[in-house]
Scaffold this active site. Structure first.
Site, PDB file in Angstrom:
ATOM      1  N   THR A 127      93.354  19.995   6.755  1.00 41.64           N
ATOM      2  CA  THR A 127      92.400  21.008   7.153  1.00 41.64           C
ATOM      3  C   THR A 127      92.925  22.158   6.323  1.00 41.64           C
ATOM      4  OG1 THR A 127      93.496  21.949   9.170  1.00 41.64           O
ATOM      5  CG2 THR A 127      92.064  20.267   9.493  1.00 41.64           C
ATOM      6  N   CYS A 128      91.995  23.268   6.119  1.00 39.77           N
ATOM      7  CA  CYS A 128      92.561  24.408   5.453  1.00 39.77           C
ATOM      8  C   CYS A 128      92.810  25.379   6.444  1.00 39.77           C
ATOM      9  CB  CYS A 128      91.367  24.948   4.485  1.00 39.77           C
ATOM     10  SG  CYS A 128      89.703  25.456   4.946  1.00 39.77           S
ATOM     11  N   ASP A 129      93.693  25.165   7.291  1.00 41.63           N
ATOM     12  CA  ASP A 129      94.336  25.950   8.477  1.00 41.63           C
ATOM     13  C   ASP A 129      95.672  25.769   8.131  1.00 41.63           C
ATOM     14  OD1 ASP A 129      95.619  26.860  10.977  1.00 41.63           O
ATOM     15  OD2 ASP A 129      93.570  26.464  11.645  1.00 41.63           O
ATOM     16  N   ASN A 167      87.368  21.736  11.397  1.00 41.56           N
ATOM     17  CA  ASN A 167      86.985  21.842   9.861  1.00 41.56           C
ATOM     18  C   ASN A 167      86.342  20.753   9.116  1.00 41.56           C
ATOM     19  OD1 ASN A 167      89.641  22.718   7.545  1.00 41.56           O
ATOM     20  ND2 ASN A 167      87.521  23.447   7.394  1.00 41.56           N
TER      21      ASN A 167
END
EC number: 4.1.1.17
Lengths: 400, 400
Positions: A345-347, A388
């Protein structure tokens, strides 16, 4: 000026692309050649049954209640109940999951010490007769919601020696437990005994000795006042095969047996019925997460490996890097080096191991399989609903 | 010996039971008298639209791309696209969610810098034309998966000043960005510009100045070599109304405008198209989590309040107590005192605030409502699939 010199600087790992199906197959490692889309948890209920039996053998005379929260997959619960395992539940949803696979509600212990009144009543209506509390407030609530139930009072432990200590969220002192159980008796509940939990993935078999001794003092004091307790819930904490190794279950059984003999087994203080609530030690070794490498990048001096599974698809226990899975890959065999392991995820919180990097093959590349071993507990159940856009971790059942 | 004296010791709070429907109704607080079962997120898409418009007004000339990951509820996405908002997506699932509510794929930016090859190809096939990368490896992957795409390169920032800093998971140095964009051009991609992210819930409007200046240096250097960039992605980080306060969005707009003027707006370096990717600052204030008190207990000198919502039903950002929601309750009005706030699962990690306790009414009791404000972002999407039998956080749409 080299900046337009092209792709040679900085170096691009080769081969950038690897045919997954062409990855070297390893004997006994069926995932390597599997065409199935990753990520998923490969779960072997038969392996959980073997772990249950080993734990039961290491603790003769002690009832084993699998902690459903660790992995509530119906196939796992079904195999365990068929093998004679009992269950530890936290509310009506878990009770119904157990009953659906044929469990006897008399074999369930409700071990959530602070629960909604309607949830307690529903569990009792479903047949649950044994509940854990740890406060006078909850004893009163239980007496009103599930009158006449048998009740255990949970005492607090230090949690030291465990990888995932249990904080101060639950448990009272032994003197408070005396008050709670006496109050319970006065409210028409049936005081049954004491429960405690030494912390998850507990490395030290001696961790049970002190709370067993404290429990014995409660048993003795209440007996002097006419309240005879007969049940001791030794909690969970038995380890799975994570990084750092663990003593065999027999070492835990022996330490607990010694502690029970030392504190009980006297004419005025006979040994109570004992039970344990293992989650990780039953389900952990029965599963492994199979993921694929999305990318391998150099960031400064650090190699970053990005997987298609991460914190938000189930590996929540890697937060603070508390739980460290043993890892194998389809590129194993050559030299290894350290890397940071991150999720898809882009977390930015979606990083599994960074402070203490993991050693993975230097040849590891996009498309390779990465297997997180002993990951059958606290993974699929911790998945987000789809953060996401990444789906919850799927389960694939296997023999084994 | 007082231990059998009965329920008077330790004291039991009264009233132990409170009729939820009878809790005092507060003007403008419709949840207090709501008969709906808790917990849930009360979400007002119209409020998100207002926040979008305020942000757009604070940043004239800058396109606003809502970060879908913060809260992908279709009603929210639909209201935003109708209002002219664009979107920031991380993969095909989020792209399809945007297209389903009528968004134009030309208004999407794919901002996940490390992504699966098949996911990149699918996004391109769905019409996405602008992608973020941060490494040569991913530039090559993008060129192979989505040839001819426009590409931004993400540079790293310190993240200082933010409540939820973004670690080192993404972003390269400015010199590396030059290499990446030059490589992209050589691979047939269309170098578009630079992106960065200053960290979520960023308290300091000056945090944008340094990465804007770094971006300008990249724009200038590449222009000297014939590569003309035209897009600057200023990321997210604009705050919601959490505990600790935040400057108005106008302060952020002014600081960014000043930084852009200082670094661009020259004949040899005209100002690029700018865009932002707010998540929390659009959705956060549009929602609040409504929970009920399961129990209030004394543990030693500490008051513990247990809610029916917690870390595993969405409040993941309370881990390490990074994000602190403003809290109101149906018992507000009287004296308050500190307490630890915990969730309902029997997992010891399910504690929202402990190190820095929260001030809640001393009268707070079982059944009272507790509202976590500005919780519309990173809550429902972070819910587990149902850990410990507790359902994922539901969404209730409201006007407002």
């Amino acid at each position: 000026m080299t900046l337009l010199a092209g792709p040679a600087s900085p170096p691009v790992p080769a081969p950038l692309r690897r045919d997954v199906a062409g990855a070297p197959a390893r004997a006994g490692d069926p995932t390597d050649a599997s065409p199935r889309a990753t990520p998923y948890l490969e779960l072997a209920p038969a392996a959980a049954v073997r772990r249950f039996r080993r734990l039961a053998a290491a603790l003769p005379g002690t009832a084993v209640h699998y902690a459903v929260k660790a992995n509530p997959h119906p196939a796992l619960l079904g195999a365990l109940t068929t093998a004679g395992c009992r269950f530890d539940v936290a509310g009506p949803t878990e009770v119904r999951a157990c009953l659906a696979v044929g469990a006897d509600p008399a074999d369930l212990v409700h071990s959530n010490p602070v629960a909604r009144r309607d949830a307690l009543a529903e569990c009792a209506a479903l047949g649950v007769g044994l509940f854990v509390v740890d406060s006078p407030e909850e004893a009163i609530k239980l007496a009103e919601s599930a009158p006449g139930s048998r009740v255990l009072c949970r005492i607090v432990t230090s949690g030291s020696g465990s990888d995932w200590p249990l904080s101060r969220k639950y448990g009272c002192s032994a003197p408070q437990a005396i008050e709670v159980l006496a109050l319970a008796a006065g409210l028409g509940l049936r005081p049954a005994g004491i429960s405690f939990h030494v912390g998850s993935q507990q490395r030290d078999p001696q961790a049970w000795a002190s709370p067993i001794a404290a429990a014995a003092r409660v048993f003795g004091l209440l007996r002097e006042h006419g309240i005879v307790l007969d049940t001791l819930d030794l909690g969970g904490g038995f380890p799975a095969h994570l990084e750092g190794g663990a003593l065999p279950l027999a070492a835990y059984g022996a330490a607990i047996e010694t502690a029970l003999r030392r504190s009980f087994d006297r004419a005025d203080l006979p040994r109570p019925h004992t039970l344990v609530e293992p989650g990780r030690s039953v389900a952990g070794d029965a599963g492994r997460v199979v993921a694929s490498v999305v990318g391998v990048l150099r960031r400064g001096d650090t190699r970053w490996v990005y997987l298609d599974a991460g914190v938000f698809t189930g590996m929540v226990e890697t937060l603070d890097e508390a739980i460290r899975y043993r890892i194998s890959t389809s590129a194993d065999g050559g030299p290894t080096g350290p890397c940071v392991l991150a999720g898809p995820t882009c977390d930015s919180a979606d990083v599994l191991y960074e402070k203490q990097p993991v050693q993975l093959p230097l040849a590891l590349a996009e498309g390779d399989r990465v297997v997180l071993r002993s990951a059958g507990a606290y993974t699929t159940c911790y998945s987000t609903v789809g953060f996401n856009g990444f789906a919850p971790l799927a389960t694939v059942l296997v023999d084994g």
